[in-house]
Design an enzyme around this catalytic site. Structure first.
Site, PDB file in Angstrom:
ATOM      1  CG  LEU B  28      24.569 -28.035  24.271  1.00 49.18           C
ATOM      2  CD1 LEU B  28      24.965 -29.137  25.238  1.00 49.18           C
ATOM      3  CD2 LEU B  28      25.436 -28.071  23.020  1.00 49.18           C
ATOM      4  CG  ASP B  70      22.979 -25.418  27.242  1.00 46.99           C
ATOM      5  OD1 ASP B  70      21.864 -25.190  26.749  1.00 46.99           O
ATOM      6  OD2 ASP B  70      23.935 -25.898  26.603  1.00 46.99           O
ATOM      7  CD  GLU B  75      15.444 -30.906  36.316  1.00 47.73           C
ATOM      8  OE1 GLU B  75      15.444 -30.754  35.092  1.00 47.73           O
ATOM      9  OE2 GLU B  75      14.481 -31.365  36.957  1.00 47.73           O
ATOM     10  CG  ASP B  76      20.240 -30.768  33.143  1.00 43.92           C
ATOM     11  OD1 ASP B  76      19.446 -31.665  33.489  1.00 43.92           O
ATOM     12  OD2 ASP B  76      20.098 -30.086  32.113  1.00 43.92           O
ATOM     13  NE  ARG B  95      23.871 -27.932  30.484  1.00 46.24           N
ATOM     14  CZ  ARG B  95      22.647 -28.261  30.903  1.00 46.24           C
ATOM     15  NH1 ARG B  95      21.981 -29.207  30.281  1.00 46.24           N
ATOM     16  NH2 ARG B  95      22.116 -27.661  31.934  1.00 46.24           N
ATOM     17  NE  ARG B 142      23.217 -33.655  26.739  1.00 45.24           N
ATOM     18  CZ  ARG B 142      22.588 -32.483  26.837  1.00 45.24           C
ATOM     19  NH1 ARG B 142      22.108 -32.073  27.989  1.00 45.24           N
ATOM     20  NH2 ARG B 142      22.423 -31.740  25.759  1.00 45.24           N
ATOM     21  CG  HIS B 170      17.472 -34.663  30.397  1.00 45.28           C
ATOM     22  ND1 HIS B 170      17.539 -33.286  30.404  1.00 45.28           N
ATOM     23  CD2 HIS B 170      18.739 -35.100  30.398  1.00 45.28           C
ATOM     24  CE1 HIS B 170      18.826 -32.919  30.411  1.00 45.28           C
ATOM     25  NE2 HIS B 170      19.566 -34.005  30.404  1.00 45.28           N
ATOM     26  CB  VAL B 265      17.502 -24.713  23.888  1.00 45.46           C
ATOM     27  CG1 VAL B 265      17.838 -23.789  22.730  1.00 45.46           C
ATOM     28  CG2 VAL B 265      16.967 -23.942  25.066  1.00 45.46           C
ATOM     29  CB  CYS B 271      15.208 -27.474  32.774  1.00 45.37           C
ATOM     30  SG  CYS B 271      14.779 -28.992  31.924  1.00 45.37           S
TER      31      CYS B 271
END
Lengths: 1031, 282
Positions: B28, B70, B75-76, B95, B142, B170, B265, B271
């Site tokens: 993404l 992704d 980290e996400d 994701r 997000r 973010h 990206v 991240c």
């Protein structure tokens, strides 16, 4: 020894405690009888004793013996076992003046050797003392006699003496015991426990209080029914052997089951009303850095509180933290981990978290093993080091809604006010950012200092469940702000009250002060036993204590833990006032009324419009942060009074600067210089001068004066003090001092009369008045200006619950002064005091008097100063004189009118229903208006309108004061005149010395515009009269 | 204990994930940019090497999943603080499955796992800034309010304050911790505004390190036993002005790391890893 033990306060109160003990009828009866005889002896010398003595001595002896046996326990508080008469005696002796006690002791000492036999002798010695003692104790004694079976009235006095004597005897006996006790530094718990026992039963009514301590144990304590909160609190601290007591407080549950803090300065009974005499000892102010506490025992108590907080869920922790803190608890209470005796079962008695899992217990044990070698004190310290980092440490949460009706929580902590929504912190207002804290009805408002880039203050409002909760929150804020942010609390005029607080402001020691005091603690670390909550705990001195299971305690304590202040509206209002020395209710009344006026004046603000401030609260912090004060949220008043100098235009520069200063903090510096004239003013002012401190309290600065620009113009400053009465229903203007400097070339005499009249009409002063009128509803409001100036300047304003609408127009008959007063009437106080310069707008059209300085006093205005003023006001109108200014002061005396207003507003009604009770809708208030005008003015009423050249209004606000300056320039007959009117509103609490504040304001005004003269000063004082009954 | 006693930035482990072949096409992105997959792989390899060899961290490398383009941005998928790990519910539906492998890895590290069960909640770790004293959570495309609340529930010891993310993907697209109490922040208006909000919300006063490029404000700070302050930051080739700012930091071990491909990206330095501090005993 009992005598020695008690502190003064205790001594006084002890007598009352006796009641419960008195129960034993038989003994009582005997005792009286015996006593009489003994006393009879006095007159006769030893001869008399025979008959009576026989009886008396035996009795005495036996009791004594008993006592000896029981003494140990008695010392610990088992007064019940003592024979009633013994108790009585003691109480009496205690009740007596210290000197008497000392004497007694001395005698005792002498007599001690003789032992029991000494009794006969004692009479003699007592005889000497008797007179003094008797006098004091008479009332009580009489009661005793009555209560006791058959005493002869005539002999009662004697009886008393005998009692004393016997007391002495006891003392002798006990003295030995006590000596041991006394070795300790201070009066120990004994005093608390023993004395009560000893006292005569009947005298004062006493009540048994049950205090749940932090370890879960119960501490029974007998207090007089009319004892104040601090008495019980001190008893508890004494019992705990706690010196750093300022972080703690006693809480109780009110009828609505809300936890309230017991106000130390007020009578317990009034606060708890019909609730049971059940209290909880809790931490009130959580020290941000517990390592700075001086004593381990203090830290230990804080640990206990935190354990409760954690177990109850009030202090949320992660799993890991629960485990870690639990492990320190184990180390502190059980010592090193011992595999042989510490199995998982040993944890069952401890509660480390609201919901404790096996996994957590295992973790706790695992961590406990790592603490080997750590002393209990070290473990406590570690516990605190970790607990203090928790985000909710020391945060007192209150349910509220934002303007949009969204549920939020307001958290009061050492650093300021926090706003939470669903666990998320959505906003934060640090104390330095808060200019004012107030509440009105169930709304709670804070006014925010503008940021660097912002020009206006903004206000944020929150809706609390009811007005009581709003008030509680307000109080907690005031207390936390004072405790953590100020160096010294705003102090009441009189030194003696320093430690006792009035409800409206926190008068205890601040953290800074308590730290300083703690640094002086010089005693060997007191021994205390760490007990796990589950176990039975013992009082330090060994008195048996009822143990409560942890859970129970926790539950209670947690509940109790909530910090809430008492909320009795009525009480608060009135109660404090008495404390003040004034004692005279009159004064109080007067003052009270004044305060109200002020209040009404100031606060008449309409309710905030939802739209405007609602948004702030909403989720996004960024957006919500601040609003512009103007127009937006605040009520009209606010905008009017508080709006900053933003508007000022060129000519005004002086003002502007002033205004700014005012806004921020009141600077001591500005005030300091007293104008000669000013100083003279009211006696009141002189006293406690407005040093920075005073100022702080009082306030607000008030003034800003206008400047006259014309060179040639003479400046007249007028201080007008008006008294306005309130008519029922109207809101009075708070005491306002209008200071205006008028510059007239020829000293024009402006029509003062007109001016005054005008003023009269609008109590509030030009602008304000309008707003004030609008409010007719009564509400409880309070304001507190938290700014910390270097000095502590905070002002707390609280308004009586039911306020009356201010009336702007003086009630017709009402103020003689005001109405009558027209120009000439007044003498100028000139300088006196209140030097504010008022410019009157010459032009008829212009708004003439805008700049009124209003002084708002809080409900309780018990300040002495006020009293002082009042006196003048009242009677004397003609006070006089002068001070340097050649002015004539005429006071028309404004009779003080007391009015009762009954306000019925929906809200109020609603509240009532909720609260149930005792709030009395009737508020007595007094308002006074005094006007001082410069003599010159007389005669010179300016009838000619003149041409208005310019007019501007500037408003500035400081902690306690709000100043609105109105400047008008007019051309009259070729002369240009600049008139500056300042309205200074001083909001005050009882603590604030309004007079001083006023004087300061005037001084400042004069200083600001040296080339102008004060032509008139109008002072409106609004005071609420406290009623005792209400609480 | 670690959370409460260890110095800020002390880490022993790092969880990373390989770049899948689908990364170039499938990842993404907020702006259309062509990603050079090979370059991205090299970059990532270098990044992992720095963690592993230069810094000596225990690196847990998760395999790539082609269905999750992704997935390299681990980290996400989780927020770890102390011994607690919150497995997130990423805001981008595509994701969500990235969390599975992450959760397993964290479990193997003996962390206390907290999952987000609420289907209405979304939270990307990239919106979570832990300062050592408290959390700031960006409310972005997000991450929503509910996600923030769950974060607060998971880390009760700490204050969690939401910060609106007005611009950028973010919260950490324009800020990050560059040291104890030091927040690196982009110079754009939205970034500066966000910083103000953070300051307003906090009882603590943070120092700020303003860099000219928002994305360059995303750096990786660590405090390692032998190396003291360590900072992974953008290279001077990519963001010369910002790099200069970082290079003025004293007493830091400064390690410029290239990130030119992943940034296309919206991937920043933080991240690509989840840092963990595990006590040795464990």
């Amino acid at each position: 020894m009992t005598t020695e033990v008690g502190s003064e306060t205790e001594v006084k109160k002890e007598p009352e405690k006796a009641e419960e003990q008195s129960p034993a009828p038989e003994q009582d009866a005997q005792a009286p009888a015996a006593e009489p005889k003994a006393e009879a002896e006095l007159p006769c010398g030893e001869t008399a004793p025979p008959g009576g003595d026989g009886d008396a001595q035996p009795k005495a002896a036996s009791p004594e013996k008993e006592r000896k046996q029981k003494e140990p326990s008695a010392g610990k508080g088992i007064s019940r076992f003592l024979p009633p008469w013994l108790k009585r005696q003691k109480s009496q002796s205690q009740a007596e003046p210290r000197e008497a006690e000392k004497e007694n002791q001395e005698k005792v000492d002498e007599q001690q050797q003789p032992g029991q036999e000494s009794a006969p002798k004692s009479p003699v010695s007592e005889a000497k003392e008797a007179p003094g003692e008797e006098l004091k104790s008479d009332d009580k004694d009489d009661k005793h006699s009555i209560g006791s079976a058959d005493t002869q009235p005539a002999k009662e006095e004697k009886g008393d003496e005998s009692l004393e004597r016997s007391a002495d005897v006891k003392e002798k006996e006990e003295s030995k015991c006590e000596e041991k006790k006394e070795e300790g530094e201070t009066p120990k718990p004994d005093s608390g426990t023993e004395k009560p026992l000893l006292k005569a039963a009947k005298k004062m009514k006493t009540v048994m209080c049950h205090v749940t301590l932090l370890d879960g144990s119960q501490f029974p304590c007998e207090v007089e029914k009319r004892a104040k909160g601090h008495f019980l609190f001190f008893k508890v601290c004494e019992h705990l052997n706690l010196l750093e007591k300022d972080y703690f407080g006693l809480s109780y549950k009110d009828a609505a089951d809300q936890k309230c803090w017991l106000d130390p300065a007020k009578e317990i009974k009034r606060q708890i009303r019909n609730s049971p005499w059940q209290f909880a000892f809790n931490v009130k102010f959580y020290p941000p850095d517990p390592s700075q506490l001086t004593e381990d025992i203090t830290r230990y108590l804080l640990c206990l509180q935190l354990r409760q907080d954690i177990a109850s869920g009030r202090l949320p922790c992660s799993f890991v933290t629960h485990s870690l803190l639990g492990s320190y608890t184990l180390q502190a209470e059980l010592g090193d981990y011992d595999p042989s005796e510490h199995r998982l079962e040993y944890l069952s008695d401890f509660q480390f978290a609201p919901t404790q899992t096996k996994e957590m217990e295992e973790k706790v044990v695992e961590l406990h093993k790592n603490h080997r070698g750590m002393t209990p004190a070290q473990a406590d310290a570690q516990f605190l080091e970790n607990a203090k980092k928790l985000s909710m440490y020391g945060v007192d949460l209150h349910h509220a809604k934002d303007s949009e009706g969204v549920d939020i929580m307001l958290g009061v902590c050492a650093n300021g006010l926090l706003v939470y929504k669903d666990r998320l912190r959505i906003n934060r207002f640090a104390w330095p950012k808060i200019l004012k804290i107030s509440y009105k009805r169930s709304n709670f408002y804070i006014k925010i200092r503008p940021g660097e880039t912002e020009q206006f203050e903004s206000s944020v409002g929150f809706k609390l469940p009811n007005h009581r909760s709003a008030k509680r929150l307000w109080k907690v804020c005031v207390e936390h702000h004072t405790f953590f942010r100020l160096v010294t609390p705003e102090q009441p005029p009189k030194a003696r009250f320093l430690t006792l607080g009035s409800k409206f402001r926190y008068s205890g020691r601040t953290q800074a002060q308590t730290r300083q005091a703690s640094s002086l603690i010089d005693r060997p670390a007191p021994y205390f036993e760490r007990t796990s909550s589950k176990r039975v705990s013992r009082s330090l001195d060994g008195a048996p204590v009822v143990s409560v299971s942890d859970q129970a305690l926790r539950g209670d304590s947690s509940v109790a833990g909530d910090k809430e202040n008492g909320r009795e509206p009525a009480l608060e209002l009135s109660s404090d006032s008495k404390d003040l020395d004034k004692t005279q209710e009159d004064v109080l009344k007067h003052q009270a009324s004044i305060s109200e006026l002020k209040r009404s004046f100031m606060e008449s603000t309409p309710e905030p419009r939802p739209d405007q401030w609602d948004k702030r609260l909403t989720a996004s912090p960024a957006t919500s942060l601040r609003l512009q004060a103007q127009g937006s949220l605040e009520e009209e008043i606010t905008s009017i009074l508080f709006s900053k100098a933003g508007f000022c235009s060129g000519p005004a520069r002086p003002f502007v600067s002033r205004a700014r200063a005012a806004e921020g903090t009141v600077t001591a510096a500005s005030l300091p210089v007293a104008m000669g004239s000013v100083e003279k003013t009211p006696p009141t002012t002189d006293g406690p001068l407005p040093d920075s401190k005073d100022i702080g309290k009082s306030a607000e600065d008030k003034q800003r004066s206008g400047t006259g620009e014309q060179a040639e113009v003479e400046i007249e400053e007028t201080v007008v003090i008006k008294e306005v009465k309130k008519a029922p229903k109207t809101k009075d203007v708070a005491p306002e001092v209008v200071v205006g400097a008028a510059v007239a070339e020829e000293a024009k005499k402006e029509k003062e009369g007109e001016a005054e009249e005008k003023e009269d009409k609008r109590p509030g002063g030009g602008e304000a008045s309008s707003s004030s009128d609008s409010h007719s509803e009564s509400e409880e409001e309070a304001e507190y200006h938290p700014q910390v100036s270097s000095v502590s300047v905070d002002q707390i304003k609280e308004e009586p619950e039911e306020e009356e609408p201010k009336q702007e127009a003086p009630p017709p008959g009402a103020d003689p002064i005001a109405s009558a007063a027209p120009p000439r009437a007044r003498e100028e106080r000139g300088a006196a005091s209140e030097g504010a310069a008022d410019e009157e707008a010459h032009n008829g059209h212009t708004e003439t008097r805008q700049g009124l300085v209003s002084v708002e006093e809080d409900e309780e205005e018990e300040e002495e100063e006020e009293e002082e003023e009042e006196p003048r006001l009242n009677g004397d109108v003609s006070r006089t004189e002068t001070e340097r200014l050649p002015q004539v002061i005429c006071c028309s005396e404004p009779p003080v009118v007391k009015t009762e207003m009954v306000t019925i507003s929906d809200t109020f009604a609603a509240q009532k229903t909720e609260i149930s009770t005792k709030e009395v809708p009737i508020v007595h208030t007094e308002t006074k208006t005094i006007t001082y005008e410069a003599a010159q003015l007389d005669g010179a009423g300016d009838s000619e309108p003149g041409v208005l050249m310019t007019a501007q209004t500037i408003t500035s606000e400081s902690l306690c004061t709000t100043t609105t300056t109105h400047i008008t320039k007019t051309l009259k007959g070729g002369l240009s005149e600049t008139r500056i009117e300042k309205r200074i509103v001083i909001t005050g609490d009882s603590d604030i010395d309004h007079d001083q504040a006023l004087a300061q304001a005037i001084k400042e005004a004069k200083e600001q515009h040296p080339d102008m003269s004060v032509t008139r000063v109008v002072v409106h004082k609004e005071t609420e009269l406290a009623e005792e009954g209400e609480d | 204990m670690t959370a409460l006693t260890a110095p800020f930035g002390r880490f022993t482990h790092s969880v990373v994930r390989a770049i899948p072949a689908s990364f170039g096409e499938g990842a993404l992105r907020t702006c259309s940019a062509q990603v050079d997959l090979a370059a991205a792989l090299r970059e990532h390899e270098h990044y992992v090497a720095v963690l592993k060899h230069r810094l000596g961290l225990q690196v847990v490398e998760l395999p790539a999943d082609e269905s999750l383009p992704d997935c390299v941005f681990v980290e996400d998928a989780a927020v770890v603080c102390g011994d607690t790990a919150l497995v997130t519910r990423p805001g981008a539906p595509s994701r969500r499955k990235e969390t599975e492998a992450m959760k397993q890895a964290l479990q193997e590290l003996n962390l206390n796992i907290v999952e987000m069960d609420d289907d209405s909640a979304t939270l990307d770790g990239g919106d979570v800034l832990f300062t050592g004293r408290e959390f700031f959570v960006g409310l972005s495309t997000r991450t929503n309010q509910r996600g923030a609340e769950i974060l607060a529930d998971a880390f009760k010891d700490y204050t969690v304050s939401p910060v609106p993310v007005l611009d950028g993907l973010h919260l950490k697209s324009f800020c990050s911790m560059a040291g104890p109490d030091l927040i690196a922040i982009g110079s754009s208006e939205p970034a500066q505004k966000a910083f103000k909000v953070m300051q307003q919300m906090s009882d603590h006063r943070y120092d700020k390190l303003t860099v000219s490029d928002d994305i360059a404000a995303n750096c990786v700070y660590m405090n390692l036993p032998d190396k003291g302050h360590v900072l992974l930051y953008c290279t001077s080739e990519e963001y010369p002005e910002s790099a200069k700012v970082f290079e003025k930091l004293k007493d830091y071990t400064l390690i410029p790391v290239s990130n030119s491909e992943k940034v296309k990206v919206d991937g920043a330095l933080t991240c690509c890893s989840v840092f963990i501090n595990k006590k040795l005993e464990n």
